[in-house]
Design a protein around this motif. Structure first.
Motif, PDB file in Angstrom:
ATOM      1  N   MET A   1      13.595  -3.898 -15.225  1.00 13.26           N
ATOM      2  CA  MET A   1      13.182  -3.437 -13.931  1.00 13.26           C
ATOM      3  C   MET A   1      13.136  -4.635 -12.983  1.00 13.26           C
ATOM      4  O   MET A   1      12.615  -5.689 -13.318  1.00 13.26           O
ATOM      5  N   THR A   2      13.689  -4.464 -11.798  1.00 11.04           N
ATOM      6  CA  THR A   2      13.670  -5.505 -10.778  1.00 11.04           C
ATOM      7  C   THR A   2      12.709  -5.091  -9.678  1.00 11.04           C
ATOM      8  O   THR A   2      12.751  -3.963  -9.192  1.00 11.04           O
ATOM      9  N   LEU A   3      11.841  -6.013  -9.298  1.00 12.59           N
ATOM     10  CA  LEU A   3      10.835  -5.735  -8.280  1.00 12.59           C
ATOM     11  C   LEU A   3      10.945  -6.709  -7.125  1.00 12.59           C
ATOM     12  O   LEU A   3      11.400  -7.845  -7.281  1.00 12.59           O
ATOM     13  N   VAL A   4      10.495  -6.254  -5.966  1.00 16.00           N
ATOM     14  CA  VAL A   4      10.356  -7.100  -4.786  1.00 16.00           C
ATOM     15  C   VAL A   4       8.872  -7.149  -4.455  1.00 16.00           C
ATOM     16  O   VAL A   4       8.189  -6.120  -4.495  1.00 16.00           O
ATOM     17  N   ALA A   5       8.367  -8.336  -4.140  1.00 15.30           N
ATOM     18  CA  ALA A   5       6.970  -8.502  -3.750  1.00 15.30           C
ATOM     19  C   ALA A   5       6.904  -8.808  -2.261  1.00 15.30           C
ATOM     20  O   ALA A   5       7.661  -9.636  -1.752  1.00 15.30           O
ATOM     21  N   GLY A   6       6.005  -8.135  -1.588  1.00 14.06           N
ATOM     22  CA  GLY A   6       5.699  -8.435  -0.195  1.00 14.06           C
ATOM     23  C   GLY A   6       4.282  -8.950  -0.142  1.00 14.06           C
ATOM     24  O   GLY A   6       3.356  -8.301  -0.628  1.00 14.06           O
ATOM     25  N   ILE A   7       4.118 -10.152   0.425  1.00  9.34           N
ATOM     26  CA  ILE A   7       2.795 -10.780   0.488  1.00  9.34           C
ATOM     27  C   ILE A   7       2.468 -11.074   1.947  1.00  9.34           C
ATOM     28  O   ILE A   7       3.270 -11.672   2.671  1.00  9.34           O
ATOM     29  N   ASP A   8       1.261 -10.665   2.362  1.00  8.56           N
ATOM     30  CA  ASP A   8       0.767 -10.942   3.705  1.00  8.56           C
ATOM     31  C   ASP A   8      -0.501 -11.768   3.590  1.00  8.56           C
ATOM     32  O   ASP A   8      -1.473 -11.328   2.977  1.00  8.56           O
ATOM     33  N   ILE A   9      -0.458 -12.967   4.165  1.00  5.05           N
ATOM     34  CA  ILE A   9      -1.637 -13.827   4.202  1.00  5.05           C
ATOM     35  C   ILE A   9      -2.294 -13.618   5.562  1.00  5.05           C
ATOM     36  O   ILE A   9      -1.817 -14.130   6.579  1.00  5.05           O
ATOM     37  N   GLY A  10      -3.355 -12.836   5.589  1.00  3.34           N
ATOM     38  CA  GLY A  10      -4.065 -12.559   6.829  1.00  3.34           C
ATOM     39  C   GLY A  10      -5.195 -13.547   7.050  1.00  3.34           C
ATOM     40  O   GLY A  10      -5.493 -14.377   6.201  1.00  3.34           O
ATOM     41  N   SER A  11      -5.847 -13.438   8.189  1.00  2.84           N
ATOM     42  CA  SER A  11      -6.926 -14.377   8.504  1.00  2.84           C
ATOM     43  C   SER A  11      -8.148 -14.190   7.606  1.00  2.84           C
ATOM     44  O   SER A  11      -8.867 -15.143   7.337  1.00  2.84           O
ATOM     45  N   GLY A  12      -8.372 -12.975   7.119  1.00  2.53           N
ATOM     46  CA  GLY A  12      -9.510 -12.732   6.251  1.00  2.53           C
ATOM     47  C   GLY A  12      -9.135 -12.179   4.892  1.00  2.53           C
ATOM     48  O   GLY A  12      -9.811 -12.435   3.898  1.00  2.53           O
ATOM     49  N   THR A  13      -8.041 -11.411   4.848  1.00  2.00           N
ATOM     50  CA  THR A  13      -7.623 -10.754   3.615  1.00  2.00           C
ATOM     51  C   THR A  13      -6.141 -10.995   3.368  1.00  2.00           C
ATOM     52  O   THR A  13      -5.346 -10.956   4.305  1.00  2.00           O
ATOM     53  N   SER A  14      -5.789 -11.220   2.124  1.00  4.53           N
ATOM     54  CA  SER A  14      -4.392 -11.370   1.727  1.00  4.53           C
ATOM     55  C   SER A  14      -4.027 -10.205   0.824  1.00  4.53           C
ATOM     56  O   SER A  14      -4.842  -9.750   0.018  1.00  4.53           O
ATOM     57  N   LYS A  15      -2.802  -9.707   0.999  1.00  3.15           N
ATOM     58  CA  LYS A  15      -2.361  -8.517   0.289  1.00  3.15           C
ATOM     59  C   LYS A  15      -0.997  -8.732  -0.336  1.00  3.15           C
ATOM     60  O   LYS A  15      -0.201  -9.504   0.182  1.00  3.15           O
ATOM     61  N   CYS A  16      -0.742  -8.012  -1.425  1.00  2.00           N
ATOM     62  CA  CYS A  16       0.567  -8.026  -2.065  1.00  2.00           C
ATOM     63  C   CYS A  16       0.905  -6.612  -2.507  1.00  2.00           C
ATOM     64  O   CYS A  16       0.041  -5.882  -2.991  1.00  2.00           O
ATOM     65  N   VAL A  17       2.158  -6.246  -2.333  1.00  2.00           N
ATOM     66  CA  VAL A  17       2.642  -4.964  -2.829  1.00  2.00           C
ATOM     67  C   VAL A  17       3.933  -5.228  -3.601  1.00  2.00           C
ATOM     68  O   VAL A  17       4.738  -6.076  -3.201  1.00  2.00           O
ATOM     69  N   VAL A  54       3.135  -5.026 -14.963  1.00  2.00           N
ATOM     70  CA  VAL A  54       4.434  -5.690 -15.045  1.00  2.00           C
ATOM     71  C   VAL A  54       4.225  -7.200 -15.129  1.00  2.00           C
ATOM     72  O   VAL A  54       3.140  -7.707 -14.851  1.00  2.00           O
ATOM     73  N   ALA A  55       5.275  -7.899 -15.492  1.00  2.00           N
ATOM     74  CA  ALA A  55       5.228  -9.354 -15.578  1.00  2.00           C
ATOM     75  C   ALA A  55       5.756  -9.974 -14.284  1.00  2.00           C
ATOM     76  O   ALA A  55       6.630  -9.404 -13.626  1.00  2.00           O
ATOM     77  N   ALA A  56       5.231 -11.123 -13.927  1.00  2.00           N
ATOM     78  CA  ALA A  56       5.709 -11.829 -12.739  1.00  2.00           C
ATOM     79  C   ALA A  56       7.204 -12.126 -12.844  1.00  2.00           C
ATOM     80  O   ALA A  56       7.894 -12.191 -11.833  1.00  2.00           O
ATOM     81  N   ALA A  57       7.708 -12.251 -14.060  1.00  2.00           N
ATOM     82  CA  ALA A  57       9.143 -12.511 -14.269  1.00  2.00           C
ATOM     83  C   ALA A  57      10.005 -11.346 -13.806  1.00  2.00           C
ATOM     84  O   ALA A  57      11.201 -11.518 -13.571  1.00  2.00           O
ATOM     85  N   ASP A  58       9.409 -10.155 -13.658  1.00  2.00           N
ATOM     86  CA  ASP A  58      10.152  -8.988 -13.178  1.00  2.00           C
ATOM     87  C   ASP A  58      10.360  -9.014 -11.659  1.00  2.00           C
ATOM     88  O   ASP A  58      11.118  -8.220 -11.129  1.00  2.00           O
ATOM     89  N   VAL A  59       9.676  -9.922 -10.971  1.00  2.00           N
ATOM     90  CA  VAL A  59       9.792 -10.020  -9.508  1.00  2.00           C
ATOM     91  C   VAL A  59      10.992 -10.892  -9.179  1.00  2.00           C
ATOM     92  O   VAL A  59      11.025 -12.079  -9.474  1.00  2.00           O
ATOM     93  N   ALA A  60      12.001 -10.264  -8.542  1.00  2.00           N
ATOM     94  CA  ALA A  60      13.243 -10.968  -8.251  1.00  2.00           C
ATOM     95  C   ALA A  60      13.221 -11.623  -6.868  1.00  2.00           C
ATOM     96  O   ALA A  60      13.981 -12.559  -6.618  1.00  2.00           O
ATOM     97  N   TYR A  61      12.368 -11.150  -5.973  1.00  2.00           N
ATOM     98  CA  TYR A  61      12.371 -11.627  -4.592  1.00  2.00           C
ATOM     99  C   TYR A  61      10.968 -11.495  -4.034  1.00  2.00           C
ATOM    100  O   TYR A  61      10.278 -10.508  -4.314  1.00  2.00           O
ATOM    101  N   VAL A  62      10.550 -12.484  -3.242  1.00  2.00           N
ATOM    102  CA  VAL A  62       9.236 -12.444  -2.594  1.00  2.00           C
ATOM    103  C   VAL A  62       9.439 -12.664  -1.095  1.00  2.00           C
ATOM    104  O   VAL A  62      10.076 -13.627  -0.687  1.00  2.00           O
TER     105      VAL A  62
END
Length: 66
Positions: A1-17, A54-62
Motif C-alpha cells: 500500500m502506498t500512502l501520502v501524508a499531509g502535515i500542517d504545522i499550525g501556530s497552536g496545533t499540528s495535524k497529519c492525515v 500502517v508503517a511509516a515506510a508505507d508513506v511514499a510522499y509527504v
C-alpha cells in the motif's frame, strides 16, 4: 500500500492525515505545536501511522504546510 501524508504545522496545533491511492483517509494525527517543527512533524506522522495501523515506510510522499 502506498500512502501520502499531509502535515500542517499550525501556530497552536499540528495535524497529519494519511491518504491511500483511492483517496481514502487511512490515519490521522494531532499534536500541540512546539518550537522544534521537524520533531513535531515526526510526532504527528507517527500518531497518524499508529491510528491507521500502517508503517511509516508505507508513506511514499509527504506534503507540508505551515
Amino acid at each position: 500500500m502506498t500512502l501520502v501524508a499531509g502535515i500542517d504545522i499550525g501556530s497552536g496545533t499540528s495535524k497529519c492525515v494519511l491518504v491511500d491511492e483511492a483517496g481514502a483517509v487511512r490515519g490521522r494525527g494531532l499534536g500541540r505545536t512546539k518550537a522544534d517543527f521537524e520533531r513535531v512533524a515526526g510526532e504527528v506522522l507517527d500518531l497518524a501511522c499508529r491510528d491507521g495501523g500502517v508503517a511509516a515506510a508505507d508513506v511514499a510522499y509527504v506534503a507540508t504546510t505551515g
